[in-house]
Scaffold this motif. Structure first.
Motif, PDB file in Angstrom:
ATOM      1  N   TRP A  87      59.447  18.606  51.434  1.00  0.00           N
ATOM      2  CA  TRP A  87      60.297  19.710  51.912  1.00  0.00           C
ATOM      3  C   TRP A  87      60.918  20.421  50.708  1.00  0.00           C
ATOM      4  N   ASP A  88      60.698  21.712  50.634  1.00  0.00           N
ATOM      5  CA  ASP A  88      61.282  22.501  49.545  1.00  0.00           C
ATOM      6  C   ASP A  88      62.286  23.499  50.096  1.00  0.00           C
ATOM      7  N   LEU A 101      63.865  23.927  45.078  1.00  0.00           N
ATOM      8  CA  LEU A 101      64.185  22.505  44.879  1.00  0.00           C
ATOM      9  C   LEU A 101      63.562  21.670  45.989  1.00  0.00           C
ATOM     10  N   SER A 102      62.982  20.554  45.589  1.00  0.00           N
ATOM     11  CA  SER A 102      62.505  19.616  46.607  1.00  0.00           C
ATOM     12  C   SER A 102      63.714  18.846  47.119  1.00  0.00           C
ATOM     13  N   MET A 103      63.573  18.206  48.262  1.00  0.00           N
ATOM     14  CA  MET A 103      64.680  17.399  48.793  1.00  0.00           C
ATOM     15  C   MET A 103      65.041  16.267  47.832  1.00  0.00           C
ATOM     16  N   GLU A 104      64.033  15.725  47.154  1.00  0.00           N
ATOM     17  CA  GLU A 104      64.317  14.656  46.182  1.00  0.00           C
ATOM     18  C   GLU A 104      65.231  15.184  45.080  1.00  0.00           C
ATOM     19  N   LEU A 224      66.952  23.788  57.005  1.00  0.00           N
ATOM     20  CA  LEU A 224      66.955  24.980  56.144  1.00  0.00           C
ATOM     21  C   LEU A 224      65.786  24.978  55.160  1.00  0.00           C
ATOM     22  N   VAL A 225      65.174  26.151  54.971  1.00  0.00           N
ATOM     23  CA  VAL A 225      64.134  26.287  53.936  1.00  0.00           C
ATOM     24  C   VAL A 225      64.484  27.362  52.915  1.00  0.00           C
ATOM     25  N   ASN A 226      65.439  28.231  53.264  1.00  0.00           N
ATOM     26  CA  ASN A 226      65.766  29.327  52.355  1.00  0.00           C
ATOM     27  C   ASN A 226      67.246  29.681  52.471  1.00  0.00           C
ATOM     28  N   ILE A 227      67.895  29.733  51.313  1.00  0.00           N
ATOM     29  CA  ILE A 227      69.280  30.197  51.230  1.00  0.00           C
ATOM     30  C   ILE A 227      69.232  31.438  50.352  1.00  0.00           C
TER      31      ILE A 227
END
Ligand code: MTE
Length: 303
Positions: A87-88, A101-104, A224-227
């Motif tokens: 997930w990015d 950013l990846s979730m990691e 969420l995928v985009n802020i």
């Protein structure tokens, strides 16, 4: 603001004890973690002892997540196979340094801490939930917003293959929300990675969702995928669906009714056989912290 570590205030055994009330968690009445009016404004209709953390079972089975359907049990029933890894998240728009950013990377860069916030749904119910998350401003500062960044747009995932609700035009997909930049930068506004000390369940918006405690629950977008930092006020999916019912601000306000129902009180989910109704408080109890953001604004007009 006093900060508690998860280990300090919320041992698992306390969560598991259904009769344990918030006051026993060592959170003083008036603690900014739960909102200063949460206890003091509860009048004769409920005693403060009745306000306890909402059981994990209710938090994770009574949900609004229209991507999986409009029924309260649809999200838990239909989201279990939803893939949240990899997930990015893209943070871009009016910023000096856009970033993906990846979730990691997010979990590594921004350690989560516990915040006990009441989620007040516009439908007239509420839950008191121990969230795990970090202030959104930490991520926003990383990308250096430009002077044109006046608003922040939050875009949830679009994946009709996995999300059956997105195959129907219930809302303007993907789910969109927005905040003014000062609301987004406020320390109470968090990005959520978990609840009850655990990874965020899919039905609650895994892997990352927003939580703005002084606004109605629909502002807290899931998956969420985009802020995106933007110059113009974004139109949220709810504003588009019903502009006279859902405004941009959507601050919790007992004096501004929804056109079809009152917002003066709320039913606390899971508060016993007869769920207590408590008076809804201005800004969901966070007036001391956030009222100054709206000085001089007519909150009936800017609902
Ligand atoms: N986010 C997305 N992507 N889709 C939704 O349908 N529903 C909102 C909000 N975030 C929603 C969403 C509404 S109406 C509420 S009240 C809260 O999520 C509910 O959060 P919870 O299910 O974790 O209690």
């Amino acid at each position: 603001m006093k900060r508690f570590k998860y280990s300090e205030v919320t041992p698992e055994k306390i969560y598991n004890n259904r009769r344990t009330f918030i006051k026993n968690l060592g959170l003083a009445a008036g603690s900014t973690l739960v909102g200063s009016n949460l206890f003091t404004s509860a009048d004769a209709s409920t005693s403060k002892e009745e306000l306890k953390l909402t059981d994990y079972r209710y938090v994770t089975t009574y949900n609004n997540y229209y991507e999986f359907g409009t029924g309260k049990s649809d999200p838990v029933e239909r989201s279990q196979k939803f893939k949240t890894n990899p997930w990015d998240i893209v943070i871009d728009g009016e910023v000096e340094n856009p970033i993906t950013l990846s979730m990691e990377e997010i979990t590594e860069m921004f350690p989560s801490e516990e915040r006990i916030y009441k989620l007040r749904c516009v439908e007239g119910w509420s839950m008191i939930i121990p969230w795990l998350g970090f202030p959104l401003n930490k991520i926003l500062k990383k990308v250096s917003p430009t002077s044109k960044a006046k608003f922040v747009k939050f875009i949830s995932v679009l994946d009709p293959e996995q999300m059956i609700g997105q195959r129907f035009p219930i809302l303007d997909w993907p789910y969109k929300e927005g905040l003014r930049i000062d609301e987004a930068m406020h320390d109470l506004t968090i990005l959520v990675t978990g609840l009850y000390g655990k990874k965020l369940p899919n039905q609650n918006g895994s892997p990352l969702r927003l939580m703005v405690p002084w606004k109605y629950g629909f502002k807290s977008s899931k998956a969420l995928v985009n802020i995106k930092l933007v110059e113009k006020m974004p139109t949220s999916s709810w504003m588009k669906a019903s502009p006279n019912e859902y405004g941009f601000y959507s601050n919790v306000n007992p004096r501004v009714d929804h056109p079809r129902w009152s917002q003066a009180t709320e039913r606390v989910i899971g508060g016993g056989i007869i769920s207590p109704r408590i008076p809804t408080t201005m800004f969901n109890g966070y007036g001391d912290e956030v009222a100054s953001l709206y000085t001089g604004m007519d909150l009936k007009k800017y609902f």
